[in-house]
Each structure stands twice: as C-alpha cells, then as structure tokens.
Design an enzyme around this catalytic site. Structure first.
Site, PDB file in Angstrom:
ATOM      1  N   GLU A 143       1.038  -1.037   0.271  1.00 19.35           N
ATOM      2  CA  GLU A 143       0.301  -0.054  -0.004  1.00 19.35           C
ATOM      3  C   GLU A 143       1.284   1.430   0.413  1.00 19.35           C
ATOM      4  OE1 GLU A 143      -3.904  -1.279   2.002  1.00 19.35           O
ATOM      5  OE2 GLU A 143      -2.587  -1.013   3.447  1.00 19.35           O
ATOM      6  N   ASP A 256      -5.130  -9.253   7.722  1.00 13.03           N
ATOM      7  CA  ASP A 256      -4.164  -8.408   8.649  1.00 13.03           C
ATOM      8  C   ASP A 256      -3.829  -9.314  10.007  1.00 13.03           C
ATOM      9  OD1 ASP A 256      -4.119  -6.356   6.275  1.00 13.03           O
ATOM     10  OD2 ASP A 256      -5.614  -5.656   7.254  1.00 13.03           O
TER      11      ASP A 256
END
Length: 309
Positions: A143, A256
């Site tokens: 990201e 995550d």
C-alpha cells in the site's frame, strides 16, 4: 508468554469508512445502506495492532497527516501497545478507505487512498535504518511506494532480520524483491496476480507457490480463506486447515490478522508450521467480529481457541 524479538512493520494507516448494504450500487445509482462505521484501518496498521494485542514488541513505521484521522491512528496504536515511528506530513492528509460490505455474505470491496503514506520514500527508510535493522521480524505490504518497501527489505535482509512481504494489494514487483523475502504471504487473488496461475484449489496453490520459490522467495504462505493456508518451501508443503471460531461476520481484516499473528509467532521463536496454525487461529477469531483493528484477538483468546483443538 514473553514478547520475543522486536517486530517492525512498515505500512499505511487509513481511516476505514465502512458501509453495509444488500448489494453494491451500479454506476450512477444511489441505494440506501444498512449501517455505517468509522474506524482505524490500513493493512500495515492492522497488522501492527494484531501483533501488539498478541503481546509482541511491535513498532509501526509510517507517514501521517496532521489531522483528526492521525489522532485516531495514535490512539489506536496506544490501546494495542504498539509503538510508533511517525513522520508527520502536514502537506498531505492521513489516508482513508471506502469499504463496501455485502450484508448477506460479509464479503467486501475496498478503495484505499493512502494520502501521506504514499510519500514514504527510500530516504525515510534510510533515516529509520537502525529501527529496521534492530528488529527480529520485519513486515511490509504494497500500500506504500514499492521503492520504499524494497529499500526496507534490503536493510532488514542485510541485518539478518526475518522478512515478510504481504503482497497486498497485488502489484507488479521488481524481480529483486523476491530474493529479499524469507516469507511471502499472498491470498489466492494476489498469488494469481504474481504468478499467472489461477488458485482455486490446494494443488493450484502449490503450483503458484513453486513459481514464487523459483523467483527466490524463501517460503511461501498462501492464505486460502475458508480452506485455511498453505505453507510451501523447497523441502515440504503443508496445508493448514482453517481454525474456526464461529460463523464469519466480516472478512475485511482477516489477512491482516493472519500476518500480524504470523509475525508475532515467528518473533517468539515458534517454528513456521505452528506459526501458520497460530496465524490461522488469529484470523479465525477476527472474522467473527465486525471491524478491522477492533476485531483483533488477544493472545489469551487465541491460545484458548487452539487448546480446543
């Protein structure tokens, strides 16, 4: 349980704006949603929170704007005992994400605007080389700018740190990055993007993992949703079944949770196969709860689930 070696996670914080509805709107259409929630997110931040709640000694490295979402980030990390190395960036904004959650299935679609975190540079990484090189486990994702992630992996590898690349969201990567990774942890979609091999079965996952090993990765861990995860190395290939804690409510933070759990376990010296099973349990609990960072379980909860067999 002792916290183990330090974990350093480089990545992005974003404020999650989560909308639940029966379906996604078509282009040009407005529909009524069923609920809305604002909360902390971003893959790297979620992974740091997951590791922190599991008792790891974790530091999160990122850029934030100077705004209300930055305050949310710092409060989230403090609550999870995550230390932060923040580069404040007043010329930009703290990131935000749009998350659509399908009411009937819990499946999601996401748009991320990383804001200040997209300004993370190799120079920022150099300035934090001591932090990265002093870790036991280093984790990053995609990201943030790839050149910054690459430099961080180079520093970690040079210092003998165990390196984990979570290649999410999927992106084209320079060949060199694979040789710097002790572990690469794609999901099925990301594995297909990286290898060109469709992953809809465990055998296909093994073929994709072989392709990643040929690129220079040390070990491949492909997360398989309700099928669990595959740990694949040059010497062996182990399918780890899902560790269920109940019906899935939301899958948004599952990857995550898995990566944070994996980092925490490896930092404590857990051998890889058991670390993957531990990470599956962390993810298994997280999907039974709404939200991302708030869904991350404690060490006691994970150990209790694993004790149930």
């Amino acid at each position: 349980m002792a916290s183990g070696k330090p974990v350093v996670i480089l990545g992005v914080f974003v404020a999650d704006t989560a909308y639940r509805a029966d379906r996604q709107p078509r282009m040009g259409e407005t529909i009524l949603g069923n609920s809305f929630k604002l909360g902390p997110g971003g893959k790297g931040s979620n992974q740091a929170v997951a590791a922190g709640k599991l008792g790891a000694d974790v530091t999160f490295l990122t850029r934030l704007g100077v705004d209300a979402f930055a305050d949310m980030a710092k409060a989230t990390w403090a609550e999870a005992s995550v230390k932060s190395a923040v580069i404040e960036t007043p010329q930009s904004y703290t990131g935000a994400a749009y998350i659509f959650i399908e009411e009937t299935t819990g499946n999601n679609a996401i748009i991320v605007s990383p804001g200040a975190a997209m300004l993370i540079s190799p120079e920022d990484i150099e300035a934090n080389a001591g932090l990265i090189g002093g870790a036991g486990v280093f984790v990053t994702q995609l990201e943030l700018p790839i050149d910054a992630a690459l430099r961080a992996l180079e520093i970690a590898r040079g210092a003998g740190v165990t390196t984990i690349l979570n290649p999410a969201p999927a992106a084209k990567l320079p060949d060199r990055i694979y040789t710097l990774c002790d572990y690469v942890t794609p999901n099925e979609t990301e594995a297909e993007e990286l290898t060109g091999i469709k992953v809809s079965s465990i055998d296909e996952a093994r073929r994709a993992a072989d392709s990643l090993l040929k690129k220079g990765v040390g070990s491949v861990i492909i997360t398989l949703g309700e099928k669990g995860a595959l740990l694949h190395t040059a010497a062996r290939s182990d399918h780890v079944p899902v560790v269920s804690a109940g019906p899935a409510v939301e899958t948004t933070g599952a990857g995550d949770a898995f990566n944070g759990g994996l980092a925490a376990a490896l930092a404590k010296g857990v051998e890889p196969l058991q670390a993957v099973r531990f990470a599956c349990a962390v993810a298994g609990i997280s999907v039974t709860r709404p939200g991302t960072a708030p869904s991350m379980p404690t060490l006691q909860e994970v150990e209790a689930l694993l004790a149930e067999g």
